[in-house]
Design a protein around this motif. Sequence first.
Motif, mmCIF file in Angstrom:
data_model
loop_
_atom_site.group_PDB
_atom_site.id
_atom_site.type_symbol
_atom_site.label_atom_id
_atom_site.label_comp_id
_atom_site.label_asym_id
_atom_site.label_seq_id
_atom_site.Cartn_x
_atom_site.Cartn_y
_atom_site.Cartn_z
ATOM 1 N N GLY A 1 -19.087 -5.613 6.900
ATOM 2 C CA GLY A 1 -19.176 -5.390 8.336
ATOM 3 C C GLY A 1 -17.896 -5.574 9.114
ATOM 4 N N TRP A 2 -16.768 -5.724 8.420
ATOM 5 C CA TRP A 2 -15.486 -5.853 9.107
ATOM 6 C C TRP A 2 -14.975 -4.476 9.497
ATOM 7 C CZ3 TRP A 2 -13.039 -10.350 10.546
ATOM 8 C CH2 TRP A 2 -13.577 -11.538 10.024
ATOM 9 N N ARG A 3 -14.596 -4.318 10.754
ATOM 10 C CA ARG A 3 -13.939 -3.094 11.214
ATOM 11 C C ARG A 3 -12.511 -3.019 10.680
ATOM 12 N NH1 ARG A 3 -14.302 -0.694 15.852
ATOM 13 N NH2 ARG A 3 -12.858 0.684 14.757
ATOM 14 N N HIS A 4 -12.017 -1.828 10.478
ATOM 15 C CA HIS A 4 -10.613 -1.624 10.121
ATOM 16 C C HIS A 4 -9.974 -0.780 11.215
ATOM 17 C CE1 HIS A 4 -10.088 -3.360 6.031
ATOM 18 N NE2 HIS A 4 -11.410 -3.403 6.145
ATOM 19 N N LEU A 5 -9.155 -1.448 12.037
ATOM 20 C CA LEU A 5 -8.514 -0.831 13.185
ATOM 21 C C LEU A 5 -7.103 -0.371 12.838
ATOM 22 C CD1 LEU A 5 -9.341 -3.573 15.862
ATOM 23 C CD2 LEU A 5 -10.747 -1.595 15.242
ATOM 24 N N VAL A 6 -6.608 0.583 13.584
ATOM 25 C CA VAL A 6 -5.217 1.014 13.493
ATOM 26 C C VAL A 6 -4.563 0.750 14.845
ATOM 27 C CG1 VAL A 6 -3.719 3.044 13.315
ATOM 28 C CG2 VAL A 6 -5.559 2.694 11.664
ATOM 29 N N VAL A 7 -3.403 0.107 14.822
ATOM 30 C CA VAL A 7 -2.711 -0.269 16.054
ATOM 31 C C VAL A 7 -1.705 0.828 16.404
ATOM 32 C CG1 VAL A 7 -1.333 -2.038 17.201
ATOM 33 C CG2 VAL A 7 -2.978 -2.699 15.418
ATOM 34 N N PRO A 8 -1.910 1.535 17.519
ATOM 35 C CA PRO A 8 -1.034 2.664 17.866
ATOM 36 C C PRO A 8 0.433 2.261 17.976
ATOM 37 C CG PRO A 8 -2.986 2.633 19.260
ATOM 38 C CD PRO A 8 -2.980 1.338 18.509
ATOM 39 N N ASP A 9 1.298 3.188 17.545
ATOM 40 C CA ASP A 9 2.750 3.052 17.707
ATOM 41 C C ASP A 9 3.335 1.880 16.921
ATOM 42 O OD1 ASP A 9 2.754 5.239 19.526
ATOM 43 O OD2 ASP A 9 2.165 3.873 21.143
ATOM 44 N N THR A 10 2.699 1.514 15.818
ATOM 45 C CA THR A 10 3.243 0.486 14.932
ATOM 46 C C THR A 10 3.459 1.086 13.549
ATOM 47 O OG1 THR A 10 1.035 -0.316 14.329
ATOM 48 C CG2 THR A 10 2.133 -1.395 16.200
ATOM 49 N N ILE A 11 4.430 0.528 12.812
ATOM 50 C CA ILE A 11 4.862 1.131 11.553
ATOM 51 C C ILE A 11 5.110 0.055 10.500
ATOM 52 C CG2 ILE A 11 6.557 2.672 10.453
ATOM 53 C CD1 ILE A 11 7.399 3.580 13.254
ATOM 54 N N ILE A 12 4.735 0.346 9.250
ATOM 55 C CA ILE A 12 5.256 -0.392 8.108
ATOM 56 C C ILE A 12 6.205 0.539 7.365
ATOM 57 C CG2 ILE A 12 3.199 0.225 6.768
ATOM 58 C CD1 ILE A 12 3.833 -2.069 4.891
ATOM 59 N N PHE A 13 7.362 -0.018 6.969
ATOM 60 C CA PHE A 13 8.331 0.710 6.158
ATOM 61 C C PHE A 13 8.203 0.166 4.733
ATOM 62 C CE2 PHE A 13 9.786 0.492 10.499
ATOM 63 C CZ PHE A 13 10.134 1.800 10.789
ATOM 64 N N LYS A 14 7.638 0.960 3.864
ATOM 65 C CA LYS A 14 7.250 0.514 2.523
ATOM 66 C C LYS A 14 8.290 0.958 1.497
ATOM 67 C CE LYS A 14 3.996 -1.445 -0.052
ATOM 68 N NZ LYS A 14 3.472 -2.792 0.207
ATOM 69 N N ARG A 15 8.981 0.009 0.895
ATOM 70 C CA ARG A 15 9.978 0.336 -0.114
ATOM 71 C C ARG A 15 9.285 0.643 -1.443
ATOM 72 N NH1 ARG A 15 15.329 -0.947 -0.096
ATOM 73 N NH2 ARG A 15 14.976 -2.501 1.549
ATOM 74 N N ARG A 16 9.571 1.801 -1.991
ATOM 75 C CA ARG A 16 9.008 2.165 -3.290
ATOM 76 C C ARG A 16 10.119 2.048 -4.331
ATOM 77 N NH1 ARG A 16 5.054 1.464 -3.173
ATOM 78 N NH2 ARG A 16 3.749 3.171 -2.410
ATOM 79 N N ARG A 17 10.077 0.964 -5.078
ATOM 80 C CA ARG A 17 11.095 0.733 -6.101
ATOM 81 C C ARG A 17 10.746 1.459 -7.398
ATOM 82 N NH1 ARG A 17 12.012 -5.572 -6.501
ATOM 83 N NH2 ARG A 17 9.754 -5.677 -6.273
ATOM 84 N N ASP A 18 11.742 1.578 -8.286
ATOM 85 C CA ASP A 18 11.497 2.252 -9.566
ATOM 86 C C ASP A 18 10.436 1.525 -10.368
ATOM 87 O OD1 ASP A 18 13.376 4.179 -9.005
ATOM 88 O OD2 ASP A 18 15.009 3.134 -10.036
ATOM 89 N N TYR A 19 10.407 0.168 -10.241
ATOM 90 C CA TYR A 19 9.373 -0.593 -10.938
ATOM 91 C C TYR A 19 8.751 -1.566 -9.955
ATOM 92 C CZ TYR A 19 6.817 -3.634 -14.072
ATOM 93 O OH TYR A 19 5.813 -4.332 -14.674
ATOM 94 N N SER A 20 7.448 -1.536 -9.859
ATOM 95 C CA SER A 20 6.706 -2.443 -8.981
ATOM 96 C C SER A 20 5.288 -2.532 -9.504
ATOM 97 C CB SER A 20 6.711 -1.922 -7.546
ATOM 98 O OG SER A 20 5.967 -0.723 -7.452
ATOM 99 N N LEU A 21 4.488 -3.385 -8.887
ATOM 100 C CA LEU A 21 3.083 -3.490 -9.276
ATOM 101 C C LEU A 21 2.374 -2.158 -9.075
ATOM 102 C CD1 LEU A 21 2.109 -6.975 -7.772
ATOM 103 C CD2 LEU A 21 2.627 -6.414 -10.149
ATOM 104 N N VAL A 22 2.735 -1.455 -8.013
ATOM 105 C CA VAL A 22 2.087 -0.173 -7.747
ATOM 106 C C VAL A 22 2.445 0.845 -8.819
ATOM 107 C CG1 VAL A 22 1.984 1.785 -6.158
ATOM 108 C CG2 VAL A 22 1.910 -0.545 -5.261
ATOM 109 N N THR A 23 3.746 0.943 -9.151
ATOM 110 C CA THR A 23 4.145 1.922 -10.163
ATOM 111 C C THR A 23 3.575 1.573 -11.525
ATOM 112 O OG1 THR A 23 6.245 0.740 -10.515
ATOM 113 C CG2 THR A 23 6.252 2.579 -8.950
ATOM 114 N N GLU A 24 3.526 0.267 -11.857
ATOM 115 C CA GLU A 24 2.932 -0.134 -13.131
ATOM 116 C C GLU A 24 1.455 0.221 -13.170
ATOM 117 O OE1 GLU A 24 2.223 -4.120 -15.924
ATOM 118 O OE2 GLU A 24 2.829 -4.343 -13.826
ATOM 119 N N SER A 25 0.749 -0.055 -12.073
ATOM 120 C CA SER A 25 -0.677 0.246 -12.018
ATOM 121 C C SER A 25 -0.928 1.746 -12.116
ATOM 122 C CB SER A 25 -1.270 -0.302 -10.717
ATOM 123 O OG SER A 25 -1.147 -1.713 -10.660
#
Length: 248
Positions: free
Chosen positions: A199-223
């Motif tokens: 029952g938790w809402r997921h809101l988006v906050v206007p005009d805000t940004i995350i800058f996500k660094r995508r490295r050659d090796y990370s948990l995301v790339t391994e997954s």
Amino acid sequence: MTTDLTLIVTAHDETAVCGPTMRSADLAVAAARAAGLTVQTVIGLDRATDATTAYVRQPRFDHWERWEYDEGDLGRVRNAMLPRTDGRLIAFLDADDLFSENWLAEAVVALDAAAERGERAIAHPELNMVFDGTRSVLVNIPDDSPLFTPHYLYVRHCYDSLCMAPREAHLEIPYVSRDVPNGLSYQDFQFTIETLDAGWRHLVVPDTIIFKRRRDYSLVTESNTRKSVVRSLPAMAIDRVRTLGAGR
């Protein structure tokens, strides 16, 4: 007195890239404090390399609390840090990413407004700008948007691990441990599904940004390389998934 917000930066094997991250965090904290908010700032060192530990131990970061852990897992270290925090709201930032200067202040406003409406809510930035190893811009969709469909969660996560939430959200639904060798990962993805189901809402906050660094090796790339998946969850059953999200 209860602190309005605790900002947690988690560090593992980052060194010089922590510099822009911490500058970004300090600017956002300053903006939040200028808006009248009280902010606790913590760096969580989880099995950090010697170089990473030495970097964040510099005097320039002495205005941050620095806690050390031996979890070796992003979800577990977040869970372990939570009981020690002071904030009624919790925000996370990985030590190689950045966020916009207005993120913290605007997210608190959005969550406080949701609470006044009687909603239990989690906030996300509007844009996710991926850089370094790849380049892309993702637009996050709030769960009450006509463009949001919970069926999308069969394909990929709607958001990113960076979020701001009331501490009770994390106490109610702690992060699971990843098990990449057995193909189970994406703890933030599971957190989104489980919180929507609760029952938790997921809101988006206007005009805000995350800058996500995508490295050659990370948990995301391994997954991704291991073709990991989210654990099987009752909320994703074909006869239930449509009810995930606001007003469903």
